[in-house]
Scaffold this active site. Sequence first.
Site, PDB file in Angstrom:
ATOM      1  N   LYS A  27      42.351  40.447  36.074  1.00 13.07           N
ATOM      2  CA  LYS A  27      43.438  40.538  34.911  1.00 13.07           C
ATOM      3  C   LYS A  27      42.617  41.610  33.681  1.00 13.07           C
ATOM      4  O   LYS A  27      41.616  41.418  33.844  1.00 13.07           O
ATOM      5  CB  LYS A  27      43.752  39.240  34.681  1.00 13.07           C
ATOM      6  CG  LYS A  27      44.874  39.058  33.519  1.00 13.07           C
ATOM      7  CD  LYS A  27      45.344  37.806  33.325  1.00 13.07           C
ATOM      8  CE  LYS A  27      46.484  37.668  34.652  1.00 13.07           C
ATOM      9  NZ  LYS A  27      46.799  36.558  34.776  1.00 13.07           N
ATOM     10  N   LYS A  85      50.686  41.126  41.867  1.00 14.42           N
ATOM     11  CA  LYS A  85      51.734  40.245  40.839  1.00 14.42           C
ATOM     12  C   LYS A  85      52.008  41.381  39.813  1.00 14.42           C
ATOM     13  O   LYS A  85      51.455  42.154  39.271  1.00 14.42           O
ATOM     14  CB  LYS A  85      50.565  39.491  40.141  1.00 14.42           C
ATOM     15  CG  LYS A  85      50.423  37.998  40.881  1.00 14.42           C
ATOM     16  CD  LYS A  85      49.354  37.221  40.125  1.00 14.42           C
ATOM     17  CE  LYS A  85      49.739  36.780  38.966  1.00 14.42           C
ATOM     18  NZ  LYS A  85      48.712  35.837  38.182  1.00 14.42           N
TER      19      LYS A  85
HETATM   20  O1  LIG Z   1      47.705  33.629  36.274  1.00 12.98           O
HETATM   21  C1  LIG Z   1      47.242  33.747  35.260  1.00 12.98           C
HETATM   22  C2  LIG Z   1      47.575  33.307  33.876  1.00 12.98           C
HETATM   23  O2  LIG Z   1      47.841  34.538  33.224  1.00 12.98           O
HETATM   24  C3  LIG Z   1      46.557  32.473  33.292  1.00 12.98           C
HETATM   25  O3  LIG Z   1      46.261  32.853  31.986  1.00 12.98           O
HETATM   26  P1  LIG Z   1      46.275  31.449  30.768  1.00 12.98           P
HETATM   27  O4  LIG Z   1      45.786  30.368  31.455  1.00 12.98           O
HETATM   28  O5  LIG Z   1      45.010  31.933  29.795  1.00 12.98           O
HETATM   29  O6  LIG Z   1      47.598  31.585  30.346  1.00 12.98           O
END
Ligand SMILES: O=C[C@H](O)COP(=O)(O)O
EC number: 4.2.3.153
Length: 235
Positions: A27, A85
Amino acid sequence: MILLVSPIDVEEAKEAIAGGADIIDVKNPKEGSLGANFPWMIKAIREVTPKDLLVSATVGDVPYKPGTISLAAVGAAISGADYIKVGLYGVKNYYQAVELMKNVVRAVKDIDEDKIVVAAGYADAHRVGAVEPLIIPKIARDAGCDVAMLDTAIKDGKTLFDFQSKEILAEFVEETHDYGLKCALAGSIKKEHIPILKEIGTDIVGVRGAACKGGDRNNGRIDRELVRELKELCK
Ligand SMILES: O=C[C@H](O)COP(=O)(O)O
């Protein structure tokens, strides 16, 4: 319940792997909740990830541009991602979402039919004008996706549970399973939410912030001990 952890680089990926994460989700928070990272980073993280672990890649908080996003999805797939995704950020309704995801599914499955396509909606969709979150299971089903997911679009500390109740999320999971799909839930999930998510039966929980030192998804770094604690709770 499967733990998906979202690193931004190879070092964080190694921490997530050492902590026992089941899916390594590449990500880029600088580009949004499901911000896309670079092809070379997906490739590099795939190379350091044990073959028995899946690598996921987000292609972004996407606009309604099926051609563009299909190309991005192919890029992620050939860079090594097993899970692709798509954050349905700029689509306004069911029809736009199904059209976009159908094209992504076709593009990815043409590369490798074993690749997994995730339609990700936002529990706080009303805050960004995105498609209604509770129709994501139908969108995923009708577009031929493998996974229906909810995340949060704005990372301001509010969590998935600030926007959708446990009961509604349980219905989301049940409907997704009724369609023969897997369900993933995320959105600033904290340790204390894990037992609730297990109870409602989601297949996958996605985290970044809770796996980072200081709980800071943007400036913190993933820590193997935090991942280990989350993994234990998922068992
Ligand atoms: O799947 C991944 C999510 O975007 C996790 O990010 P977060 O836990 O910082 O909201």
